[in-house]
Design a protein around this motif. Structure first.
Motif, PDB file in Angstrom:
ATOM      1  N   LYS A 101     -61.691  35.204  98.192  1.00  0.00           N
ATOM      2  CA  LYS A 101     -61.751  36.778  98.227  1.00  0.00           C
ATOM      3  C   LYS A 101     -62.866  37.429  98.239  1.00  0.00           C
ATOM      4  CE  LYS A 101     -58.484  38.443  95.900  1.00  0.00           C
ATOM      5  NZ  LYS A 101     -57.537  39.581  94.941  1.00  0.00           N
ATOM      6  N   ALA A 102     -63.389  37.682  98.940  1.00  0.00           N
ATOM      7  CA  ALA A 102     -64.811  38.720  98.987  1.00  0.00           C
ATOM      8  C   ALA A 102     -64.568  38.658  97.538  1.00  0.00           C
ATOM      9  CB  ALA A 102     -64.505  40.321  99.532  1.00  0.00           C
ATOM     10  N   SER A 103     -66.281  38.627  96.982  1.00  0.00           N
ATOM     11  CA  SER A 103     -66.827  38.763  95.751  1.00  0.00           C
ATOM     12  C   SER A 103     -67.208  39.867  95.577  1.00  0.00           C
ATOM     13  CB  SER A 103     -68.479  38.029  95.247  1.00  0.00           C
ATOM     14  OG  SER A 103     -69.260  37.764  96.101  1.00  0.00           O
ATOM     15  N   LYS A 104     -67.426  40.508  93.890  1.00  0.00           N
ATOM     16  CA  LYS A 104     -67.737  41.709  93.424  1.00  0.00           C
ATOM     17  C   LYS A 104     -68.783  42.135  93.636  1.00  0.00           C
ATOM     18  CE  LYS A 104     -63.297  42.572  91.069  1.00  0.00           C
ATOM     19  NZ  LYS A 104     -62.537  42.640  89.374  1.00  0.00           N
ATOM     20  N   ILE A 105     -69.219  43.433  93.680  1.00  0.00           N
ATOM     21  CA  ILE A 105     -70.712  43.571  93.670  1.00  0.00           C
ATOM     22  C   ILE A 105     -71.074  44.729  92.696  1.00  0.00           C
ATOM     23  CG2 ILE A 105     -73.096  44.861  94.104  1.00  0.00           C
ATOM     24  CD1 ILE A 105     -72.001  42.549  97.138  1.00  0.00           C
ATOM     25  N   CYS A 106     -70.876  44.407  91.269  1.00  0.00           N
ATOM     26  CA  CYS A 106     -71.783  45.893  90.878  1.00  0.00           C
ATOM     27  C   CYS A 106     -72.704  46.713  91.199  1.00  0.00           C
ATOM     28  CB  CYS A 106     -72.334  45.390  89.302  1.00  0.00           C
ATOM     29  SG  CYS A 106     -72.693  46.810  88.520  1.00  0.00           S
ATOM     30  N   GLY A 110     -76.646  45.327  90.326  1.00  0.00           N
ATOM     31  CA  GLY A 110     -76.047  44.296  91.406  1.00  0.00           C
ATOM     32  C   GLY A 110     -75.789  43.537  91.616  1.00  0.00           C
ATOM     33  N   TYR A 111     -74.811  42.970  90.728  1.00  0.00           N
ATOM     34  CA  TYR A 111     -74.772  42.118  89.462  1.00  0.00           C
ATOM     35  C   TYR A 111     -73.819  41.103  90.503  1.00  0.00           C
ATOM     36  CZ  TYR A 111     -73.318  36.993  87.120  1.00  0.00           C
ATOM     37  OH  TYR A 111     -72.568  36.424  87.090  1.00  0.00           O
ATOM     38  N   GLU A 112     -73.364  40.071  91.484  1.00  0.00           N
ATOM     39  CA  GLU A 112     -72.482  39.423  92.542  1.00  0.00           C
ATOM     40  C   GLU A 112     -72.148  38.432  91.812  1.00  0.00           C
ATOM     41  OE1 GLU A 112     -73.689  38.616  96.561  1.00  0.00           O
ATOM     42  OE2 GLU A 112     -72.294  37.886  96.423  1.00  0.00           O
ATOM     43  N   THR A 113     -70.410  38.516  91.919  1.00  0.00           N
ATOM     44  CA  THR A 113     -69.753  37.331  91.187  1.00  0.00           C
ATOM     45  C   THR A 113     -68.368  36.957  91.910  1.00  0.00           C
ATOM     46  OG1 THR A 113     -67.967  36.959  89.325  1.00  0.00           O
ATOM     47  CG2 THR A 113     -68.382  39.017  89.414  1.00  0.00           C
ATOM     48  N   SER A 114     -68.050  35.849  91.959  1.00  0.00           N
ATOM     49  CA  SER A 114     -66.516  35.457  92.578  1.00  0.00           C
ATOM     50  C   SER A 114     -65.317  35.204  91.865  1.00  0.00           C
ATOM     51  CB  SER A 114     -66.662  34.635  93.172  1.00  0.00           C
ATOM     52  OG  SER A 114     -66.934  33.474  92.306  1.00  0.00           O
ATOM     53  N   ASP A 116     -62.787  37.406  89.034  1.00  0.00           N
ATOM     54  CA  ASP A 116     -62.208  38.192  88.533  1.00  0.00           C
ATOM     55  C   ASP A 116     -62.823  39.073  86.980  1.00  0.00           C
ATOM     56  OD1 ASP A 116     -60.432  39.776  89.275  1.00  0.00           O
ATOM     57  OD2 ASP A 116     -58.973  39.364  89.020  1.00  0.00           O
ATOM     58  N   PHE A 117     -63.676  39.072  87.169  1.00  0.00           N
ATOM     59  CA  PHE A 117     -63.670  40.308  85.449  1.00  0.00           C
ATOM     60  C   PHE A 117     -63.385  41.746  86.045  1.00  0.00           C
ATOM     61  CE2 PHE A 117     -67.417  36.696  85.447  1.00  0.00           C
ATOM     62  CZ  PHE A 117     -66.898  36.380  84.677  1.00  0.00           C
ATOM     63  N   GLU A 118     -63.293  42.025  84.922  1.00  0.00           N
ATOM     64  CA  GLU A 118     -62.775  43.408  85.215  1.00  0.00           C
ATOM     65  C   GLU A 118     -64.575  44.529  84.261  1.00  0.00           C
ATOM     66  OE1 GLU A 118     -59.654  46.258  83.224  1.00  0.00           O
ATOM     67  OE2 GLU A 118     -59.229  43.733  82.694  1.00  0.00           O
ATOM     68  N   PHE A 119     -64.816  44.491  83.773  1.00  0.00           N
ATOM     69  CA  PHE A 119     -66.358  44.469  83.122  1.00  0.00           C
ATOM     70  C   PHE A 119     -67.955  43.579  83.866  1.00  0.00           C
ATOM     71  CE2 PHE A 119     -63.496  46.003  80.536  1.00  0.00           C
ATOM     72  CZ  PHE A 119     -64.064  47.199  80.204  1.00  0.00           C
ATOM     73  N   CYS A 120     -68.777  43.913  84.579  1.00  0.00           N
ATOM     74  CA  CYS A 120     -70.369  43.255  84.885  1.00  0.00           C
ATOM     75  C   CYS A 120     -70.444  41.791  83.488  1.00  0.00           C
ATOM     76  CB  CYS A 120     -70.991  44.345  85.440  1.00  0.00           C
ATOM     77  SG  CYS A 120     -72.279  43.122  85.823  1.00  0.00           S
ATOM     78  N   PRO A 121     -70.742  40.809  83.812  1.00  0.00           N
ATOM     79  CA  PRO A 121     -71.102  40.505  82.832  1.00  0.00           C
ATOM     80  C   PRO A 121     -72.880  40.466  82.228  1.00  0.00           C
ATOM     81  CG  PRO A 121     -70.503  39.161  84.388  1.00  0.00           C
ATOM     82  CD  PRO A 121     -69.861  40.427  85.170  1.00  0.00           C
ATOM     83  N   LYS A 122     -73.454  41.086  83.327  1.00  0.00           N
ATOM     84  CA  LYS A 122     -74.675  41.690  83.308  1.00  0.00           C
ATOM     85  C   LYS A 122     -74.774  42.799  82.858  1.00  0.00           C
ATOM     86  CE  LYS A 122     -78.742  40.811  85.487  1.00  0.00           C
ATOM     87  NZ  LYS A 122     -79.606  41.090  86.912  1.00  0.00           N
ATOM     88  N   CYS A 123     -74.418  43.810  83.021  1.00  0.00           N
ATOM     89  CA  CYS A 123     -74.852  44.873  82.014  1.00  0.00           C
ATOM     90  C   CYS A 123     -73.292  45.781  81.710  1.00  0.00           C
ATOM     91  CB  CYS A 123     -75.196  46.147  83.794  1.00  0.00           C
ATOM     92  SG  CYS A 123     -74.346  46.450  84.746  1.00  0.00           S
ATOM     93  N   GLY A 124     -72.081  44.732  81.502  1.00  0.00           N
ATOM     94  CA  GLY A 124     -71.584  45.702  81.094  1.00  0.00           C
ATOM     95  C   GLY A 124     -70.669  46.900  81.491  1.00  0.00           C
ATOM     96  N   LYS A 125     -70.751  47.885  82.722  1.00  0.00           N
ATOM     97  CA  LYS A 125     -71.069  48.718  83.590  1.00  0.00           C
ATOM     98  C   LYS A 125     -68.964  47.682  83.894  1.00  0.00           C
ATOM     99  CE  LYS A 125     -73.675  51.897  83.614  1.00  0.00           C
ATOM    100  NZ  LYS A 125     -73.044  53.256  82.730  1.00  0.00           N
ATOM    101  N   SER A 126     -67.494  48.748  84.388  1.00  0.00           N
ATOM    102  CA  SER A 126     -66.721  48.542  85.053  1.00  0.00           C
ATOM    103  C   SER A 126     -66.674  48.349  86.786  1.00  0.00           C
ATOM    104  CB  SER A 126     -65.833  49.411  84.593  1.00  0.00           C
ATOM    105  OG  SER A 126     -64.396  49.299  85.142  1.00  0.00           O
ATOM    106  N   PHE A 127     -66.269  47.206  86.602  1.00  0.00           N
ATOM    107  CA  PHE A 127     -66.130  46.896  88.659  1.00  0.00           C
ATOM    108  C   PHE A 127     -65.768  47.224  88.852  1.00  0.00           C
ATOM    109  CE2 PHE A 127     -67.753  42.500  87.368  1.00  0.00           C
ATOM    110  CZ  PHE A 127     -68.998  42.378  88.640  1.00  0.00           C
ATOM    111  N   ASP A 128     -64.648  48.471  88.896  1.00  0.00           N
ATOM    112  CA  ASP A 128     -63.410  49.558  89.712  1.00  0.00           C
ATOM    113  C   ASP A 128     -64.215  50.732  89.269  1.00  0.00           C
ATOM    114  OD1 ASP A 128     -60.790  47.699  88.945  1.00  0.00           O
ATOM    115  OD2 ASP A 128     -61.121  48.287  87.039  1.00  0.00           O
TER     116      ASP A 128
END
Ligand SMILES: [Zn+2]
Ligand SMILES: [Zn+2]
Length: 129
Positions: A101-106, A110-114, A116-128
């Motif tokens: 699946k396409a990766s998530k971008i905060c 702007g942190y990009e991850t493939s 399935d994090f709920e929160f950005c590991p870099k800044c802690g904001k929710s991906f939803d």
């Protein structure tokens, strides 16, 4: 006289490959067909097979579909058939579906991850969002 009966499960890979574009992971792959069945053996010699079920596995993501029995039988008898999407019933999504699946971008940093994090590991904001 003593009979030895045995009932076992069998699996057979059928010699059938079909190129396709996968609906589930979006990649190019192949349908691979196999069947399962029950076997009755007498004195360890298989004498009767029944309960054939035909399945299709995708080479791209390993998803498993059940194949329409008529289509499966044609493949078993070596007929020239094409598998259509209407012949397939999804049984199990492959383990590699998610990672394709396409990766998530905060949206915040702007942190990009493939993953399935709920929160950005870099800044802690929710991906939803
Ligand atoms: Zn796939
Ligand atoms: Zn972030």
């Amino acid at each position: 006289m003593i009979f030895f009966f045995g009932i076992t499960n069998g699996r057979k890979d059928l010699d059938f490959h079909q190129q396709m574009t996968c609906d589930l992971c979006g990649r190019m792959g192949q349908y691979r067909v196999f069947m399962t069945y029950m076997v009755l053996s007498i004195f360890f010699i298989p004498v009767f097979k029944w309960g054939r079920t035909y399945y299709v596995e995708t080479s791209c993501c390993g998803s498993v579909y059940e194949l329409r029995p008529e289509t499966g039988r044609s493949i078993e008898y070596g007929e020239n058939v094409t598998i259509h999407k209407e012949d397939l019933y999804l049984r199990q999504k492959g383990s590699r579906v998610r990672e394709a699946k396409a990766s998530k971008i905060c949206y915040n940093c702007g942190y990009e991850t493939s993953e399935d994090f709920e929160f950005c590991p870099k800044c802690g904001k929710s991906f939803d969002n």
